[in-house]
Design a protein around this motif. Structure first.
Motif, PDB file in Angstrom:
ATOM      1  N   GLN A 177      12.373  67.649  31.954  1.00 22.63           N
ATOM      2  CA  GLN A 177      12.677  68.711  31.009  1.00 22.63           C
ATOM      3  C   GLN A 177      11.819  68.544  29.770  1.00 22.63           C
ATOM      4  OE1 GLN A 177      17.068  68.777  30.370  1.00 22.63           O
ATOM      5  NE2 GLN A 177      17.085  67.528  32.224  1.00 22.63           N
ATOM      6  N   CYS A 178      11.560  69.656  29.107  1.00 22.55           N
ATOM      7  CA  CYS A 178      10.801  69.601  27.858  1.00 22.55           C
ATOM      8  C   CYS A 178      11.244  70.742  26.952  1.00 22.55           C
ATOM      9  CB  CYS A 178       9.300  69.696  28.145  1.00 22.55           C
ATOM     10  SG  CYS A 178       8.298  69.756  26.645  1.00 22.55           S
ATOM     11  N   TYR A 179      11.653  70.385  25.749  1.00 26.12           N
ATOM     12  CA  TYR A 179      12.133  71.377  24.793  1.00 26.12           C
ATOM     13  C   TYR A 179      11.329  71.293  23.508  1.00 26.12           C
ATOM     14  CZ  TYR A 179      16.177  71.108  27.909  1.00 26.12           C
ATOM     15  OH  TYR A 179      17.000  71.099  29.012  1.00 26.12           O
ATOM     16  N   ASN A 180      10.988  72.437  22.964  1.00 26.87           N
ATOM     17  CA  ASN A 180      10.359  72.519  21.655  1.00 26.87           C
ATOM     18  C   ASN A 180      11.491  72.665  20.644  1.00 26.87           C
ATOM     19  OD1 ASN A 180       8.826  73.137  19.443  1.00 26.87           O
ATOM     20  ND2 ASN A 180       8.189  75.145  20.175  1.00 26.87           N
ATOM     21  N   VAL A 181      11.573  71.732  19.698  1.00 23.10           N
ATOM     22  CA  VAL A 181      12.754  71.718  18.832  1.00 23.10           C
ATOM     23  C   VAL A 181      12.419  71.824  17.340  1.00 23.10           C
ATOM     24  CG1 VAL A 181      14.126  70.365  20.444  1.00 23.10           C
ATOM     25  CG2 VAL A 181      12.768  69.199  18.703  1.00 23.10           C
ATOM     26  N   ALA A 182      13.443  72.158  16.583  1.00 23.96           N
ATOM     27  CA  ALA A 182      13.350  72.229  15.120  1.00 23.96           C
ATOM     28  C   ALA A 182      13.528  70.837  14.534  1.00 23.96           C
ATOM     29  CB  ALA A 182      14.427  73.156  14.587  1.00 23.96           C
ATOM     30  N   GLY A 183      12.950  70.623  13.358  1.00 22.47           N
ATOM     31  CA  GLY A 183      13.180  69.364  12.665  1.00 22.47           C
ATOM     32  C   GLY A 183      11.933  68.506  12.657  1.00 22.47           C
ATOM     33  N   PRO A 184      12.083  67.246  12.286  1.00 31.03           N
ATOM     34  CA  PRO A 184      10.929  66.353  12.157  1.00 31.03           C
ATOM     35  C   PRO A 184      10.205  66.149  13.494  1.00 31.03           C
ATOM     36  CG  PRO A 184      12.992  65.145  11.946  1.00 31.03           C
ATOM     37  CD  PRO A 184      13.336  66.597  11.915  1.00 31.03           C
ATOM     38  N   TRP A 185      10.938  66.162  14.592  1.00 29.94           N
ATOM     39  CA  TRP A 185      10.301  66.051  15.898  1.00 29.94           C
ATOM     40  C   TRP A 185       9.955  67.440  16.412  1.00 29.94           C
ATOM     41  CZ3 TRP A 185       9.076  61.247  17.013  1.00 29.94           C
ATOM     42  CH2 TRP A 185       9.867  60.195  16.532  1.00 29.94           C
ATOM     43  N   ASP A 186       8.863  67.517  17.162  1.00 28.44           N
ATOM     44  CA  ASP A 186       8.465  68.818  17.703  1.00 28.44           C
ATOM     45  C   ASP A 186       8.982  69.041  19.122  1.00 28.44           C
ATOM     46  OD1 ASP A 186       7.070  69.678  15.461  1.00 28.44           O
ATOM     47  OD2 ASP A 186       5.293  68.519  16.038  1.00 28.44           O
ATOM     48  N   TYR A 187       9.006  67.974  19.913  1.00 27.39           N
ATOM     49  CA  TYR A 187       9.415  68.111  21.307  1.00 27.39           C
ATOM     50  C   TYR A 187      10.396  67.018  21.714  1.00 27.39           C
ATOM     51  CZ  TYR A 187       5.777  71.587  22.081  1.00 27.39           C
ATOM     52  OH  TYR A 187       5.008  72.719  22.020  1.00 27.39           O
ATOM     53  N   VAL A 188      11.301  67.394  22.585  1.00 23.61           N
ATOM     54  CA  VAL A 188      12.129  66.426  23.289  1.00 23.61           C
ATOM     55  C   VAL A 188      11.735  66.518  24.756  1.00 23.61           C
ATOM     56  CG1 VAL A 188      14.465  65.810  24.009  1.00 23.61           C
ATOM     57  CG2 VAL A 188      14.058  66.637  21.677  1.00 23.61           C
TER      58      VAL A 188
ATOM     59  N   ASP B 296      12.416  76.536  22.041  1.00 26.57           N
ATOM     60  CA  ASP B 296      11.874  77.066  23.281  1.00 26.57           C
ATOM     61  C   ASP B 296      12.005  76.023  24.386  1.00 26.57           C
ATOM     62  OD1 ASP B 296      10.520  78.853  24.931  1.00 26.57           O
ATOM     63  OD2 ASP B 296       8.636  77.789  24.621  1.00 26.57           O
ATOM     64  N   THR B 297      12.425  76.481  25.543  1.00 28.24           N
ATOM     65  CA  THR B 297      12.501  75.595  26.697  1.00 28.24           C
ATOM     66  C   THR B 297      11.178  75.656  27.432  1.00 28.24           C
ATOM     67  OG1 THR B 297      14.867  75.970  26.922  1.00 28.24           O
ATOM     68  CG2 THR B 297      13.708  75.142  28.852  1.00 28.24           C
ATOM     69  N   VAL B 298      10.436  74.575  27.386  1.00 26.32           N
ATOM     70  CA  VAL B 298       9.127  74.536  28.033  1.00 26.32           C
ATOM     71  C   VAL B 298       9.288  74.311  29.529  1.00 26.32           C
ATOM     72  CG1 VAL B 298       6.959  73.270  28.185  1.00 26.32           C
ATOM     73  CG2 VAL B 298       8.005  73.697  25.952  1.00 26.32           C
ATOM     74  N   LYS B 299      10.225  73.439  29.864  1.00 30.11           N
ATOM     75  CA  LYS B 299      10.441  73.099  31.271  1.00 30.11           C
ATOM     76  C   LYS B 299      11.864  72.632  31.433  1.00 30.11           C
ATOM     77  CE  LYS B 299       8.428  70.255  34.958  1.00 30.11           C
ATOM     78  NZ  LYS B 299       7.265  69.424  35.320  1.00 30.11           N
ATOM     79  N   THR B 300      12.455  72.988  32.550  1.00 30.55           N
ATOM     80  CA  THR B 300      13.815  72.539  32.777  1.00 30.55           C
ATOM     81  C   THR B 300      13.987  72.199  34.240  1.00 30.55           C
ATOM     82  OG1 THR B 300      16.139  73.084  32.472  1.00 30.55           O
ATOM     83  CG2 THR B 300      14.696  74.868  33.137  1.00 30.55           C
ATOM     84  N   GLY B 301      14.973  71.396  34.543  1.00 33.04           N
ATOM     85  CA  GLY B 301      15.185  70.982  35.923  1.00 33.04           C
ATOM     86  C   GLY B 301      15.796  69.605  35.969  1.00 33.04           C
ATOM     87  N   LEU B 302      16.133  69.180  37.185  1.00 37.91           N
ATOM     88  CA  LEU B 302      16.703  67.848  37.372  1.00 37.91           C
ATOM     89  C   LEU B 302      15.901  67.114  38.438  1.00 37.91           C
ATOM     90  CD1 LEU B 302      20.487  68.807  37.512  1.00 37.91           C
ATOM     91  CD2 LEU B 302      19.259  67.816  35.577  1.00 37.91           C
ATOM     92  N   THR B 303      14.696  67.606  38.652  1.00 38.42           N
ATOM     93  CA  THR B 303      13.898  67.128  39.772  1.00 38.42           C
ATOM     94  C   THR B 303      13.496  65.669  39.617  1.00 38.42           C
ATOM     95  OG1 THR B 303      13.034  69.360  39.904  1.00 38.42           O
ATOM     96  CG2 THR B 303      11.885  67.673  41.161  1.00 38.42           C
ATOM     97  N   ILE B 304      13.817  64.894  40.632  1.00 41.98           N
ATOM     98  CA  ILE B 304      13.402  63.492  40.664  1.00 41.98           C
ATOM     99  C   ILE B 304      12.054  63.426  41.369  1.00 41.98           C
ATOM    100  CG2 ILE B 304      14.060  61.169  41.370  1.00 41.98           C
ATOM    101  CD1 ILE B 304      16.173  62.481  39.710  1.00 41.98           C
ATOM    102  N   PRO B 305      11.051  62.844  40.747  1.00 39.41           N
ATOM    103  CA  PRO B 305       9.764  62.735  41.447  1.00 39.41           C
ATOM    104  C   PRO B 305       9.899  61.805  42.641  1.00 39.41           C
ATOM    105  CG  PRO B 305       9.684  61.554  39.354  1.00 39.41           C
ATOM    106  CD  PRO B 305      11.005  62.242  39.410  1.00 39.41           C
ATOM    107  N   LEU B 306       9.436  62.275  43.797  1.00 37.11           N
ATOM    108  CA  LEU B 306       9.512  61.446  45.001  1.00 37.11           C
ATOM    109  C   LEU B 306       8.119  60.908  45.292  1.00 37.11           C
ATOM    110  CD1 LEU B 306      11.693  63.941  47.019  1.00 37.11           C
ATOM    111  CD2 LEU B 306      12.445  61.844  45.925  1.00 37.11           C
ATOM    112  N   SER B 307       8.062  59.655  45.670  1.00 37.98           N
ATOM    113  CA  SER B 307       6.766  59.025  45.928  1.00 37.98           C
ATOM    114  C   SER B 307       5.958  59.888  46.890  1.00 37.98           C
ATOM    115  CB  SER B 307       6.966  57.628  46.516  1.00 37.98           C
ATOM    116  OG  SER B 307       7.978  57.674  47.499  1.00 37.98           O
ATOM    117  N   VAL B 308       4.715  60.160  46.516  1.00 41.51           N
ATOM    118  CA  VAL B 308       3.924  61.149  47.239  1.00 41.51           C
ATOM    119  C   VAL B 308       3.177  60.556  48.407  1.00 41.51           C
ATOM    120  CG1 VAL B 308       2.321  63.061  46.949  1.00 41.51           C
ATOM    121  CG2 VAL B 308       3.607  62.197  44.985  1.00 41.51           C
TER     122      VAL B 308
END
Lengths: 152, 152
Positions: free
Chosen positions: A94-105, B140-152
């Motif tokens: 997951q990746c979120y763009n957030v408010a505050g001192p940090w830009d991304y979680v 903003d949600t850049v990416k979301t999911g619960l996907t576990i990377p599986l060894s390729v």
DNA sequence: CTCGTCCATGCGAAATTATTGCGCCTGGGC
DNA sequence: GCCCAGGCGCAATAATTTCGCATGGACGAG
């Protein structure tokens, strides 16, 4: 979007493996009515897809980590580039763009602490536009899911 | 757990809506062989369940937030109580116990900034055992999911 | 007030998909 | 070399999904 829709979506969020018949019993509709509603959710883009949830611990070792990131430059282009990299990295859950001192979680999943660190290096340390990042290694997952609370 | 298992689990994580026939074509097995493997994942607890992923933006306004929390007391009992509260709060989407200065990372989903704030008050400010918490509101949600990377 | 339209429903047939029994093949242990 | 366990494909069966159709209520126009 009536109350039955909310109940149905709630049920589907929790377990999408139920049959139309079961769902119908739970909300008081016939299977075909349920089917038509679900088809509508899909068409409207409310229901994006169905996914399988795996147990990380049963898949060999997995380390999760939360990473807080601050960028140097905040132009649109810099953000776009960062987001793109997150999206195309499979270990970024997951990746979120957030408010505050940090830009991304960012939430990472990797096979070991070591690989988690290497991933951090690759994604953040070698990125000139990352000013600072802090890795919070996950000891224990208390709760997980993507469930959106629906008005009750 | 051979390579086909990895491919199958990967496919299921990405989209659990495919038929056994489709999956079979993608991994080179008959539908029944696929079905038996999937049954085994379930029995082994690798495949926990299937869930529907909804688009938050299509469900009326939703605000996501990441909250970093530090507790005062770190006894087992205090942790248990905190975790329990997270698990039973529907607006808590995810909760991780982490290493470092912060004890927990919590991801919240609420209908508005206001309710997000109120939820923070209720969950953290009125908890005597929460020393400090910081809310990172998601732009903003850049990416979301619960996907576990599986060894390729 | 009544008619006509628009939806959403339930029912049931038809099509698709999942499940299961069976015989076969392969690979490892002895 | 033989035997057994495990996994496979095939095919029959069971279950589920999909779809056409007729019904009934809500609503607006006449």
């Amino acid at each position: 979007m009536d109350e039955i829709d909310h109940r149905l979506l709630g049920l589907l969020q929790d377990d999408a493996g139920r049959t139309l018949f079961e769902l119908g019993e739970l909300v008081g509709l016939s299977p075909s009515a349920v089917q038509r509603r679900i088809a509508r959710y899909r068409a409207d883009g409310v229901l994006l897809k169905e996914i399988a949830v795996l147990d990380p611990r049963r898949l060999g070792p997995v380390v999760l980590a939360t990473v807080l990131v601050t960028l140097v430059h905040e132009t649109f282009e810099h953000h776009r580039a960062f987001a793109e990299r997150m999206r195309e990295t499979p270990q970024v859950q997951q990746c979120y763009n957030v408010a505050g001192p940090w830009d991304y979680v960012v939430i990472l999943a990797a096979p070991s602490i070591r690989e988690c660190g290497m991933l951090g290096n690759r994604l953040f340390k070698s990125d000139d536009n990352v000013q600072r990042y802090e890795t919070l290694v996950v000891f224990d997952t208390v709760k997980t899911g993507l469930t959106i609370p629906l008005s009750v």
